[in-house]
Structure formats: C-alpha cells, structure tokens
Design an enzyme around this catalytic site. Structure first.
Site, PDB file in Angstrom:
ATOM      1  N   ASP A 255      -6.535   1.081   1.099  1.00 42.59           N
ATOM      2  CA  ASP A 255      -6.570   1.155   2.553  1.00 42.59           C
ATOM      3  C   ASP A 255      -7.952   0.703   3.024  1.00 42.59           C
ATOM      4  O   ASP A 255      -8.740   0.164   2.244  1.00 42.59           O
ATOM      5  CB  ASP A 255      -6.254   2.577   3.015  1.00 42.59           C
ATOM      6  CG  ASP A 255      -7.330   3.584   2.616  1.00 42.59           C
ATOM      7  OD1 ASP A 255      -8.265   3.214   1.849  1.00 42.59           O
ATOM      8  OD2 ASP A 255      -7.253   4.736   3.068  1.00 42.59           O
TER       9      ASP A 255
ATOM     10  N   LYS B 144       0.832  -1.210   0.000  1.00 45.44           N
ATOM     11  CA  LYS B 144       0.000   0.000   0.000  1.00 45.44           C
ATOM     12  C   LYS B 144       0.864   1.256   0.000  1.00 45.44           C
ATOM     13  O   LYS B 144       0.624   2.190  -0.778  1.00 45.44           O
ATOM     14  CB  LYS B 144      -0.930   0.001   1.214  1.00 45.44           C
ATOM     15  CG  LYS B 144      -1.916   1.169   1.209  1.00 45.44           C
ATOM     16  CD  LYS B 144      -2.698   1.240   2.501  1.00 45.44           C
ATOM     17  CE  LYS B 144      -1.855   1.816   3.618  1.00 45.44           C
ATOM     18  NZ  LYS B 144      -2.621   2.072   4.857  1.00 45.44           N
TER      19      LYS B 144
END
Length: 212
Positions: A138, A120
C-alpha cells in the site's frame, strides 16, 4: 539498505511486535475480504466503524446480497467511494455464491477475478487469512520500501518483487504488517519520526529527522 542490515531490521521489528496483525476488524475470511475491499482509499478506523454495524446483519455473501444495494449503501456511506464499493461488494458476493459455494477462494487468480479486488487486496487475504508469504504494497509500504532503501521501486509491483526477494524467509509472512505499522505511525509521509524509530540505525534515509 545493505544486505547485512536487513536481518537486524526485521529482527528489531519482530522483537517490538512478535505477532502483528491487520488493524481491520473481522471474524471470518469473508468479513476480512469485505473489509479490505472497503478500505481502498479509506482508513482502517473508518472501515471498522462501518463494519461493526454491517457484519452482524450481513456476515455471509448471501446475507449481503439479501441486504440489497440501497441498504448496503446506508451502512457504508461514511466510507469514501461507497457507491462503487457497494456495487463491487454485491457483485463479488454474487460470484462467491454462484461459483465458490459461498466461500472465499484461496488462489490469487480467483481472488483477482472478483469485482473490486486487485492485487493488493488479494495479497492481504492470501496472507492474513491463509498464511501465504505475500506482500500487500500500500502507500505506507511503498514509502517505507523506498525511503529506507529496503526495496526501492517506481511502482508497487516493483517494490513487492524487491521485498519478496530481499526479506528473509522467516520474516516474510509477517513483514507486510510490520512495514505498514512502521509507515503508519513512525515513518510518516510528511515528517518521519526518526528520533523514535527503532530501526533507524539500519535505514538509508538521510538526514534523519531530529526530535521537535
């Protein structure tokens, strides 16, 4: 979400916010990397409060190393998991200095090799700093992808792959910003604010939440 609804879904988000960006504050690619690393399980607001004091004194990998662990912890102690993040940040800075000439690398492989940098975080840096059409999934994007039917998946990676496949090319670079903001402020976890959502007509979520 039906394929025909995807283009107007993103067109609506773009019309409301033509040039979205991260809410993390930074002035260089290195500062962006630091901010994203520190933001895991923390709010952007909380990270910004700490980095406003940290970055003026440690705005390069070498300056961060010169700060040392104890002083670095003093700057970021208001951020969750700060002892681990401080160690990872210093280890990352050491690699940047020793292996990359003090510069943030531009490849996923090199970014993910940095301590504390996962997929991420790498996706955020690749997208925000280098303009690559990556999708940083997320908790907000994971929720929005599943709730709207845009990109259902059981894991963040599944949602990421679905988004990369389904989001029209012209919206890909900015899509993760729009989806994060949608999840953070409108399509919230406990009670989605469907009554004020501009893209509600294209969303599969039922029943829509009525206004309070």
């Amino acid at each position: 979400m039906k394929p025909r609804d995807i283009e107007p879904f993103f067109a609506t988000l773009k019309a409301a916010n033509p040039q979205p960006n991260t809410e993390l504050e930074y002035t260089t690619v290195f500062e962006l990397l630091c901010a994203v690393l520190l933001s895991a399980q923390a709010t952007d607001v909380g990270v910004n409060k700490a980095t406003r004091r940290l970055f003026p004194v440690a705005g390069t990998p070498q300056a961060m190393l010169d700060l040392g662990l104890e002083r670095l912890e003093g700057y970021i102690k208001t951020i969750g998991l700060y002892p681990t993040k401080a160690r990872n940040l210093l280890a990352t800075c050491r690699i940047l200095v020793e292996q990359h000439g003090g510069q943030v690398p531009r490849t996923r492989e090199a970014l993910e090799a940095l301590p504390g940098v996962g997929r991420k975080t790498a996706n955020v840096v690749l997208n925000v700093a280098f303009g690559q059409p990556t999708m940083a999934v997320d908790t907000h994007i994971f929720r929005v992808g599943n709730r709207t039917g845009l990109a259902p998946g059981k894991t963040p990676l599944e949602v990421e792959k679905q988004l990369l496949r389904r989001v029209p090319r012209e919206y890909l670079v900015d899509a993760h910003h729009w989806l994060i903001l949608l999840g953070r402020y409108v399509c919230q976890a406990r009670k989605p604010r469907c009554w004020e959502c501009a893209v509600a007509p294209y969303c599969d979520y039922r029943p829509k939440t009525p206004a309070p």
